[in-house]
Write a protein that holds these residues in place. Structure first.
Motif, PDB file in Angstrom:
ATOM      1  N   MET A  53       0.780  -1.076   0.104  1.00 40.14           N
ATOM      2  CA  MET A  53      -0.030  -0.018   0.104  1.00 40.14           C
ATOM      3  C   MET A  53       0.865   1.316  -0.060  1.00 40.14           C
ATOM      4  O   MET A  53       0.272   2.167  -0.308  1.00 40.14           O
ATOM      5  N   HIS A  54       2.116   1.179   0.161  1.00 42.23           N
ATOM      6  CA  HIS A  54       3.056   1.997   0.116  1.00 42.23           C
ATOM      7  C   HIS A  54       4.269   2.080  -0.789  1.00 42.23           C
ATOM      8  O   HIS A  54       4.130   0.900  -1.515  1.00 42.23           O
ATOM      9  N   ASP A  55       5.338   2.950  -0.929  1.00 45.58           N
ATOM     10  CA  ASP A  55       6.275   2.736  -1.942  1.00 45.58           C
ATOM     11  C   ASP A  55       6.777   1.298  -1.707  1.00 45.58           C
ATOM     12  O   ASP A  55       7.416   1.034  -0.503  1.00 45.58           O
ATOM     13  N   PHE A  90      11.891   1.298   1.894  1.00 49.04           N
ATOM     14  CA  PHE A  90      10.779   0.556   0.846  1.00 49.04           C
ATOM     15  C   PHE A  90      10.350  -0.395   1.452  1.00 49.04           C
ATOM     16  O   PHE A  90      11.080  -1.444   2.058  1.00 49.04           O
ATOM     17  N   VAL A  91       9.144  -1.129   1.182  1.00 49.50           N
ATOM     18  CA  VAL A  91       8.779  -2.367   1.195  1.00 49.50           C
ATOM     19  C   VAL A  91       9.667  -3.046  -0.039  1.00 49.50           C
ATOM     20  O   VAL A  91       9.631  -2.504  -1.138  1.00 49.50           O
ATOM     21  N   GLY A 134       8.721  -6.459   4.420  1.00 47.02           N
ATOM     22  CA  GLY A 134       7.798  -4.904   4.975  1.00 47.02           C
ATOM     23  C   GLY A 134       8.768  -4.108   5.169  1.00 47.02           C
ATOM     24  O   GLY A 134       9.796  -3.886   5.281  1.00 47.02           O
ATOM     25  N   ASN A 135       8.089  -2.578   5.260  1.00 44.53           N
ATOM     26  CA  ASN A 135       8.962  -1.534   5.671  1.00 44.53           C
ATOM     27  C   ASN A 135       8.580  -1.190   7.173  1.00 44.53           C
ATOM     28  O   ASN A 135       8.125  -2.054   8.053  1.00 44.53           O
ATOM     29  N   ARG A 158      -2.731 -11.705   8.304  1.00 48.94           N
ATOM     30  CA  ARG A 158      -2.629 -10.764   6.937  1.00 48.94           C
ATOM     31  C   ARG A 158      -1.778  -9.913   7.633  1.00 48.94           C
ATOM     32  O   ARG A 158      -1.560  -9.309   8.563  1.00 48.94           O
ATOM     33  N   MET A 159      -1.007  -9.498   6.303  1.00 48.67           N
ATOM     34  CA  MET A 159      -0.007  -8.227   6.460  1.00 48.67           C
ATOM     35  C   MET A 159      -0.334  -7.193   5.856  1.00 48.67           C
ATOM     36  O   MET A 159      -1.081  -7.215   4.648  1.00 48.67           O
ATOM     37  N   VAL A 160      -0.265  -6.038   6.510  1.00 50.22           N
ATOM     38  CA  VAL A 160      -0.685  -4.795   5.870  1.00 50.22           C
ATOM     39  C   VAL A 160       0.449  -3.628   6.163  1.00 50.22           C
ATOM     40  O   VAL A 160       1.058  -3.775   7.203  1.00 50.22           O
TER      41      VAL A 160
END
Length: 595
Positions: free
Chosen positions: A474-476, A504-505, A572-573, A582-584
């Motif tokens: 959902m982000h860079d 960054f992810v 992830g970041n 779940r990962m967000v």
């Protein structure tokens, strides 16, 4: 030669969105709509079909088969001359080739439409039901033109199971490997014969685009003179005009009216070659006079040999034709034959992203391209996953995993021969796939030698892994391949450090193999310099396959030994978290307002 169009029409306005979808995708060329209202008035559609019937390639009709049959019945002529008619239901669930299934390409069009719409192609022809090669239609995908012969007799004999003699004289010979030929006995003494080559006669014939005409002429030479010279040469040497791929000449003749008219009249490309290139070709009949005027000792012979591609040979040496009564000028003609066949303008290289392997994750665009291609080139494992979609009239060419450039070269050479070729990558061909390598090789060709080039997107492992994991992108984010086969490790380390610093992810492709076991551990060290050990990590292995496994870990406790080349590592970041399996990754950082 004016191109023949594929028309789309519907008996109801409800189907217009379906037709517009096919128009936007390039499956049809034009939509017929009522001139003044939302529905057809009496006789309007019949009048339109009548006016376009003889000059159209096909009609894609949406409506009931019975109604369409009654509509076209008054227009029917012969199976050699009628266009194809393909019928769809209003929901686009079924595609039925109603007319011209073989000779007019109706079945091939139906398969392409079905792939595009994820529909079912309902094919009732005997060749399809018996999984035999449609001998009177299959050559189109190989870039061939159907020649003379008693085709009805040939097809009926094949249907009855009688032996058919299959003979290959010229062109790409790999059609003889097709699975659909298996039920057909190949006996040279058979009454029914099928020939593939550049010569006339001898039963039913397919003619590969192997002959190139080299032509030179005086300024304002008559078109009739060029035509007479060509027809005489073809007849004397028993060559089929259907085997002609194009015309080649010197670039100074690019505006010659008769040459342009001859090419347009037959639908042949006209290739104009600079004199300095022609001068480098060794020919049997050089001319000092021509060299003094044009800077090359040969136009016709040199142009024919160059246009026909590597290892071509002259079938007709230079001959001179002079004006007859009522004509003017003079012309030279030579005819060369390609080693197999050579018609780049007829071929297309399709770059296919097959996705993770599940057929229901294959994009409609990729399905349609696979349906159109006569040869699939790719790594064997990827082709195996697509095997349920392959037909008996389609060939597969398996390559080794590490020989990507060789696979690109093979596929591009086949497309230059005039074939429709699918070059298959897993995931998306433009993301660590074959598209870049293939495009570099395509760009290296002379502009006149380039076949069509189309990239068909697929779902990348990154997208599928993210969907399985939740919403981690959902982000860079960025992707980095840990394989140093094509990228120096120093460059990879620099990118890893930048990704860590930029928070960054990160999706890590090609993370670990038997020969590269330490790179993932080093990547872990570098990423830990920019984010905590508790940073969530997803290991997604064998995505889209029965062995699929998606597990959650942390960056500090990454089970490196469990990772292999079939695994994508998603890191992830600093704001990513796992909850409820779940990962967000939040859209914004703490304190930032999401508008």
């Amino acid at each position: 030669m004016t191109p023949r169009l594929i028309w789309g029409f519907s008996l109801s306005a409800k189907a217009l969105p379906l037709l517009r979808r096919l128009l936007d995708s390039g499956e049809i060329d034009r939509i017929a709509t009522p001139p003044e209202s939302d529905h057809w008035q009496s006789g309007e559609l019949s009048h339109l079909l009548s006016s376009e019937w003889d000059r159209s390639k096909a009609f894609v009709a949406v409506g009931a088969c019975g109604a369409i049959t009654r509509l076209i019945a008054p227009l029917l002529g012969t199976k050699q001359d009628d266009p194809a008619v393909v019928v769809l239901d209003e929901q686009g669930r079924y595609v039925i080739p109603l007319l011209g299934g073989h000779g007019a390409g109706g079945e091939a069009l139906a398969r392409s439409l079905a792939g595009r719409l994820q529909a079912e192609a309902v094919l009732t022809g005997s060749s399809n039901s018996q999984e035999r090669l449609a001998l009177d239609a299959f050559g189109q995908a190989w870039g061939w033109t159907r020649g003379e012969g008693h085709w009805d007799g040939l097809m009926k004999a094949a249907h009855r199971g009688e032996p058919v003699a299959l003979q290959h004289h010229h062109g790409n010979p790999r059609w003889q490997e097709l699975q659909g030929l298996t039920p057909i006995q190949q006996e040279s003494s058979s009454q029914e014969q099928l020939h593939v080559g550049v010569n006339r006669g001898g039963g039913c014939s397919w003619h590969p685009p192997s002959l190139w005409l080299g032509m030179g002429c005086e300024r304002n030479t008559s078109l009739s003179l060029l035509e007479r010279s060509l027809q005489t040469a073809l007849k004397e040497h028993n060559l089929a005009p259907e085997a002609i791929a194009g015309i080649a000449t010197a670039d100074r003749k690019a505006d010659e009216p008769a040459l342009l008219a001859l090419a347009a009249q037959h639908g042949w490309p006209l290739r104009c070659i600079p004199a300095e290139q022609l001068a480098g070709v060794v020919v049997p009949n050089p001319s000092a006079v021509v060299e003094a005027e044009l800077g090359t000792a040969s136009v016709a012979e040199a142009a024919a040999l160059l246009a026909a591609g590597p290892q071509s040979s002259l079938r007709v040496e230079k001959r001179i034709e002079r004006a007859a009564a009522g004509e003017q000028g003079a012309a030279t003609l030579a005819i060369s034959a390609a080693k197999t066949q050579w018609a780049p303008q007829r071929g297309t290289l399709h770059l296919i992203g097959s996705g993770p392997g599940q057929l229901d994750l294959l994009t409609p665009d990729a399905r349609a391209a696979l349906a159109q291609s006569c040869i699939w080139v790719g790594y064997g494992l990827y082709l195996d996953l697509l095997e349920p979609l392959r037909r008996p009239d389609q060939l597969r060419s398996d390559g080794q995993l590490t020989l990507e450039r060789e696979r690109c070269r093979e596929a591009l050479d086949l497309a230059c021969q005039g074939l429709s070729v699918a070059l298959v990558s897993s995931g998306d061909s433009g993301i660590y796939g074959m598209a870049g390598l293939a495009l570099e090789q395509w760009m290296a060709l002379d502009e006149a030698e380039r076949p069509g080039f189309q990239v068909h997107p697929g779902l990348s492992a990154l997208q599928v892994a993210a969907a399985r994991a939740g919403a981690p992108l959902m982000h860079d984010f960025c992707t980095i391949s840990l394989s140093d086969r094509l990228t120096p490790w120093e460059v990879i380390e620099r990118r890893l450090k930048a990704a860590a610093q930029g928070d960054f992810v990160v999706a890590l492709y090609n993370p670990r193999s038997q020969g590269r076991h330490w790179q993932l551990e080093r990547a872990q060290e570098l990423l830990l310099q920019g984010r905590p050990e508790t940073t969530p990590v997803v290991l997604a292995r064998q995505l889209g396959r029965p062995e699929e496994a998606v597990t959650f870990h942390t960056l500090g406790a990454l089970p490196i030994a469990e990772v292999d080349m079939l695994t994508l590592v998603l890191v992830g970041n600093s704001t990513s978290r796992v909850e409820g399996g779940r990962m967000v990754t939040p859209r914004g950082y703490p304190g930032a307002e999401l508008n």
